[in-house]
Design a protein around this motif. Sequence first.
Motif, mmCIF file in Angstrom:
data_model
loop_
_atom_site.group_PDB
_atom_site.id
_atom_site.type_symbol
_atom_site.label_atom_id
_atom_site.label_comp_id
_atom_site.label_asym_id
_atom_site.label_seq_id
_atom_site.Cartn_x
_atom_site.Cartn_y
_atom_site.Cartn_z
ATOM 1 N N SER A 176 1.439 -33.383 14.140
ATOM 2 C CA SER A 176 0.319 -33.608 13.219
ATOM 3 C C SER A 176 -0.736 -34.532 13.822
ATOM 4 C CB SER A 176 0.836 -34.191 11.909
ATOM 5 O OG SER A 176 1.745 -33.309 11.295
ATOM 6 N N GLY A 177 -0.543 -34.918 15.084
ATOM 7 C CA GLY A 177 -1.520 -35.759 15.759
ATOM 8 C C GLY A 177 -1.381 -37.242 15.489
ATOM 9 N N LEU A 178 -0.217 -37.667 14.992
ATOM 10 C CA LEU A 178 -0.019 -39.076 14.680
ATOM 11 C C LEU A 178 0.787 -39.774 15.768
ATOM 12 C CD1 LEU A 178 0.791 -38.790 10.883
ATOM 13 C CD2 LEU A 178 -1.358 -39.464 11.932
ATOM 14 N N ARG A 226 -9.809 -36.418 9.272
ATOM 15 C CA ARG A 226 -9.283 -36.473 10.634
ATOM 16 C C ARG A 226 -8.582 -37.784 10.922
ATOM 17 N NH1 ARG A 226 -13.857 -33.781 14.500
ATOM 18 N NH2 ARG A 226 -13.761 -31.729 13.567
ATOM 19 N N ILE A 227 -9.027 -38.842 10.274
ATOM 20 C CA ILE A 227 -8.414 -40.136 10.506
ATOM 21 C C ILE A 227 -7.352 -40.359 9.441
ATOM 22 C CG2 ILE A 227 -8.777 -42.622 10.655
ATOM 23 C CD1 ILE A 227 -11.649 -42.003 11.525
ATOM 24 N N VAL A 228 -6.108 -40.524 9.891
ATOM 25 C CA VAL A 228 -4.978 -40.704 8.981
ATOM 26 C C VAL A 228 -4.200 -41.948 9.409
ATOM 27 C CG1 VAL A 228 -2.821 -39.690 8.113
ATOM 28 C CG2 VAL A 228 -4.786 -38.214 8.601
ATOM 29 N N VAL A 229 -3.905 -42.792 8.444
ATOM 30 C CA VAL A 229 -3.018 -43.935 8.654
ATOM 31 C C VAL A 229 -1.838 -43.701 7.720
ATOM 32 C CG1 VAL A 229 -2.744 -46.430 8.514
ATOM 33 C CG2 VAL A 229 -4.955 -45.461 9.192
ATOM 34 N N LEU A 230 -0.630 -43.604 8.277
ATOM 35 C CA LEU A 230 0.564 -43.315 7.489
ATOM 36 C C LEU A 230 1.585 -44.406 7.755
ATOM 37 C CD1 LEU A 230 2.308 -39.975 6.961
ATOM 38 C CD2 LEU A 230 3.639 -41.861 7.844
ATOM 39 N N GLY A 231 2.171 -44.927 6.697
ATOM 40 C CA GLY A 231 3.192 -45.950 6.869
ATOM 41 C C GLY A 231 4.086 -46.042 5.659
ATOM 42 N N VAL A 265 -0.754 -43.654 13.216
ATOM 43 C CA VAL A 265 -2.201 -43.463 13.107
ATOM 44 C C VAL A 265 -2.585 -42.205 13.878
ATOM 45 C CG1 VAL A 265 -2.747 -44.930 15.093
ATOM 46 C CG2 VAL A 265 -4.455 -44.615 13.293
ATOM 47 N N SER A 266 -3.576 -41.491 13.345
ATOM 48 C CA SER A 266 -4.066 -40.304 14.040
ATOM 49 C C SER A 266 -5.078 -40.705 15.090
ATOM 50 C CB SER A 266 -4.732 -39.347 13.046
ATOM 51 O OG SER A 266 -5.871 -39.961 12.480
ATOM 52 N N SER A 267 -5.261 -39.857 16.028
ATOM 53 C CA SER A 267 -6.182 -40.085 17.140
ATOM 54 C C SER A 267 -6.076 -41.506 17.666
ATOM 55 C CB SER A 267 -7.622 -39.767 16.743
ATOM 56 O OG SER A 267 -8.099 -40.619 15.755
#
Length: 169
Positions: free
Chosen positions: A83-85, A56-61, A115-117
């Motif tokens: 996508s919740g980011l 559930r926790i996503v960090v994308l960069g 970042v998600s949530s």
Amino acid sequence: LEATEEHGWKTAVVVHARQKEAPWQQIAVVSVHLKWGGAAEKQRLLHDALSACKSRIVVLGGDFNTKARELRSTGLEQLLQTSGLLRIPTPEGEPTALTGQLKWDPRSVIDHLYVSSPPLRSPVATVGPLPREHSRGPWGPGRSLGSDHAPVLAELEVPLTHDLFSDRS
């Protein structure tokens, strides 16, 4: 990832990690390098990377090769928001990379963090020093920091969940 294999030299990597203090909770860390142009190719690579996330926790960069003001027109912003980011903004007027002519330009913000949530506190990205103009990063003569991009940093404080079933299936 399928899109990575198809497009070769532009990539996405997904790593799943667990916090020592909360081993039941996974965090997906996604690093992307998208090529210039080709909105559909960028969307596909991001879609495949996000599909590989199992938490559930996503960090994308990474290097989107898309200026901040073009994220919406290319459909990337909508894909990431769906996508919740949420985008972590960089300071106004601070470039994250040298231009194609290897010059400084405050509009050259092509590296982004998501970042998600919502994190526990609103993160603000900082941009590290850019390489010297005309240094060409790792491709030019003389000493360099190994890139024509500046580091983009953000300190994130994500909420812990005590739900043993919090990860995506």
